[in-house]
Design an enzyme around this catalytic site. Structure first.
Site, short mmCIF file in Angstrom:
data_model
loop_
_atom_site.label_atom_id
_atom_site.label_comp_id
_atom_site.label_asym_id
_atom_site.label_seq_id
_atom_site.Cartn_x
_atom_site.Cartn_y
_atom_site.Cartn_z
CD GLU A 1 -1.72 -2.36 1.74
OE1 GLU A 1 -2.61 -3.23 1.84
OE2 GLU A 1 -0.54 -2.54 2.13
CE LYS B 1 -17.16 -6.44 2.62
NZ LYS B 1 -16.42 -7.68 2.95
CG MET C 1 22.85 12.38 3.81
SD MET C 1 24.01 13.46 2.91
CE MET C 1 23.08 13.79 1.41
CG PHE D 1 -10.23 -9.37 10.73
CD1 PHE D 1 -9.01 -9.83 11.23
CD2 PHE D 1 -10.42 -9.37 9.36
CE1 PHE D 1 -8.01 -10.29 10.38
CE2 PHE D 1 -9.43 -9.83 8.50
CZ PHE D 1 -8.22 -10.29 9.01
CD GLN D 2 -7.58 -6.96 7.20
OE1 GLN D 2 -8.47 -6.71 6.39
NE2 GLN D 2 -6.42 -7.47 6.83
#
Length: 583
Positions: free
Chosen positions: A52, A164, A481, A114-115
């Site tokens: 993602e 959802k 760096m 969940f999630q």
């Protein structure tokens, strides 16, 4: 078309109505209704990324290279939290993206389902605005508002969190309506302040235009007006990292990039100027260094569409809130109407001084020894690609600064890099977003091996969508760096600044189905770069460079612009322990 539809269909319809042709995303349970609608249409191409974070950076690359909003679609919970780095990156660099996230059903919010994650709460500090939509009838209007907010005023990222059950439910779709939003940023500058700036232009003896990403964000007209203003006044112009390309690198008035790793002539001019005209930059700390020492004897003007950026870091004498294109248009009109006057004698003396600084030749180097110097790699990449329809992305680190120093940009929207947040792992997915928008262009991501490994999985995306992106890795087997700062500031104690287990990048490329090229001999470099350019698919170019090269010029921490470390031994000054020259 019936206006009654499911929330999921509304999402797709709103994207179509907003002119979206590409969405970068990764499916999951909380966005499956939207993905089902994507499957049933042919207007929008969905690009399946491998992570993602990659989706959001790809959307950034798409947006930065086109001037249009980028769109990412991710699921709830970890999908949303993985998007946070990209959102913050876009916020810092003013990149317009719309991130759509799935959420657990409304009746489960707050139950640790969940999630489930508090996406709106998590992303509030790293978005320009965000919404949780609990009513399907409100979804389409919210989506249209999201595009308006992302693109208006100072651009930036927005997020719409969609439960959802809202996606499954049926509601009434509202088409986009122009000027329907309460968010209407000021675009026209105050004419009295613009006139005051015109008067300052007339009398300045040591002026400089200090330009930033706001010029590019304002659109092509802003860059054209900047070029007209520079040509008409004869004033020198410099730029931040994010503003490269707004004024052409081949232009006579161009001083190069300024800031911590900016050019000697640009930084010296900023320090000694008597009129600084900031156009679309935000006085970032990489530019100002220690604030009390920054351009101590100048009158300062600041043009910015974001009122909160003015007087936030540096107090200015002439603040002008407005869109860069509108303000420059009015400034040119006012200045011309007053007789197009400048202090020609004073400006001529100023240019004489600037040309003495230019003569220091702060980027000069010699390709000696058996190893490729990274400066040489960038110089040859510039020479062999500048005639192409070219877009450059970078990761973050030494390679990023060398790319900014040695690659020249003639036009805006050709340079994609992570400026404010400094996000390692940005460049690879960003290059995929750029290539999706410009299928026939030469898209090169200049990378360090450490940065590139952070999102190397997106090579699979490039293969799947037949994107011929070129990954040009300056491989010094170090966190370059970090190692440089440890050498200069931490007694050469190299704590965790190299990896003892790097992959074979050629074999890695081949494992994904891409072409791998390795080059370690300076004599072979040109041929290897041409092989990369001419290959019609994705390439991973492993350019083995000098391991302990430092990136100069450099303004040491806490020092003013007129105290720089230079690598050029022609310069008069005290040799430091690093082999650099302090001037």
């Amino acid at each position: 078309m019936s206006n009654s539809m499911t929330g999921a269909k509304m999402v797709v319809q709103a994207l179509i109505d907003q002119g979206v042709d590409t969405v970068f995303g990764y499916p999951g349970g909380a966005v499956l209704p939207i993905y089902d609608e994507i499957f049933q249409q042919n207007h929008i191409q969905h690009v399946l990324v491998r992570h993602e974070q990659g989706a959001v950076h790809a959307a950034e690359g798409y947006a930065r290279s086109t001037g249009k909003p980028g769109v990412a679609l991710v699921t709830s919970g970890p999908g949303a939290t993985n998007a946070v780095t990209g959102l913050t990156d876009a916020l810092m660099d003013s990149i317009p993206i719309i991130v759509l996230t799935g959420q657990v059903p409304t009746f489960m919010i707050g139950s640790d389902a969940f999630q489930e994650a508090d996406t709106v709460g998590i992303t509030r500090p790293c978005t320009k605005h965000n919404w949780l939509v609990k009513d399907t009838d409100a979804l389409s209007k919210t989506l249209h508002e999201a595009f308006h907010v992302a693109m208006s005023g100072r651009p930036g990222p927005v997020l719409v969190d969609i439960p959802k059950d809202v996606q499954f439910a049926t509601g009434t779709y509202q088409p986009a309506k122009p000027q329907a939003s309460h968010y209407q940023p000021q675009v026209k500058g105050d004419i009295e302040s613009i006139t005051e700036l015109a008067k300052a232009i007339e009398t300045a003896k040591r002026p400089i235009f200090y330009t930033g990403g706001g010029v590019i964000n304002s659109g092509p007209q802003a860059s054209q007006l900047l070029r007209e203003l520079v040509a008409a006044t004869g004033f020198p112009v410099t730029s931040t990292l994010m503003g490269l390309g707004a004024y052409p690198a081949s232009g006579e008035a161009w001083l190069g990039m300024l800031g911590m790793h900016g050019l000697y002539e640009a930084n010296m001019s900023m320090h000694d100027c008597d009129l600084m005209i900031n156009i679309g930059a935000r006085f970032d700390d990489r530019i100002t260094g220690t604030v009390e020492h920054f351009s101590p004897n100048s009158k300062k003007a600041h043009i910015d569409i974001d009122a909160s950026s003015i007087n936030k870091v540096i107090r200015v004498d002439i603040p002008i809130v407005g869109d860069v294109a509108h303000v420059l248009e009015d400034l040119l009109k006012v200045w011309k109407s007053r007789g197009r006057k400048t202090d020609a004698e004073g400006v001529a003396k100023w240019w004489k001084q600037i040309n003495e600084w230019r003569a220091v030749d702060c980027l000069a180097f010699k390709q000696t020894g058996p190893n490729i110097r990274p400066q040489h790699a960038m110089a040859r990449l510039e020479a062999l690609t500048k005639g192409h329809d070219r877009y450059i992305c970078t990761e973050v680190g030494q390679h990023q600064m060398w790319a900014a120093q040695y690659l020249g940009f003639e036009d805006p929207n050709r340079w994609m890099t992570s400026g404010g947040l400094g996000t390692m792992g940005y460049g690879h997915p960003a290059s995929i977003g750029v290539q999706m928008a410009h299928r026939d262009a030469l898209v090169i991501n200049v990378a360090g091996e450490a940065s590139w490994l952070m999102n190397m999985q997106e090579l699979g995306t490039a293969i799947q969508y037949r994107l011929p992106v070129k990954q040009f890795i300056l491989n010094n087997e170090r966190l370059g760096m970090v190692r440089q700062w440890q050498e200069l500031l931490h007694g050469e104690r190299y704590s965790q600044s190299w990896s003892e287990a790097l992959p074979d990048f050629v074999k890695l490329a081949e494992a994904f189905g891409a072409k791998g090229i390795q080059c370690s001999d300076p004599a072979d470099l040109d041929d290897a770069i041409m092989e990369m350019i001419n290959h019609d698919g994705p390439v991973v170019f492993d350019c083995l460079v000098e391991k302990h090269e430092n990136c100069f010029p450099m303004i040491p921490s806490g020092k003013p612009h007129n105290e720089m470390l230079l690598a050029n031994a022609k310069t008069q000054g005290a040799i430091t322990g690093t082999g650099a020259v302090l001037v």
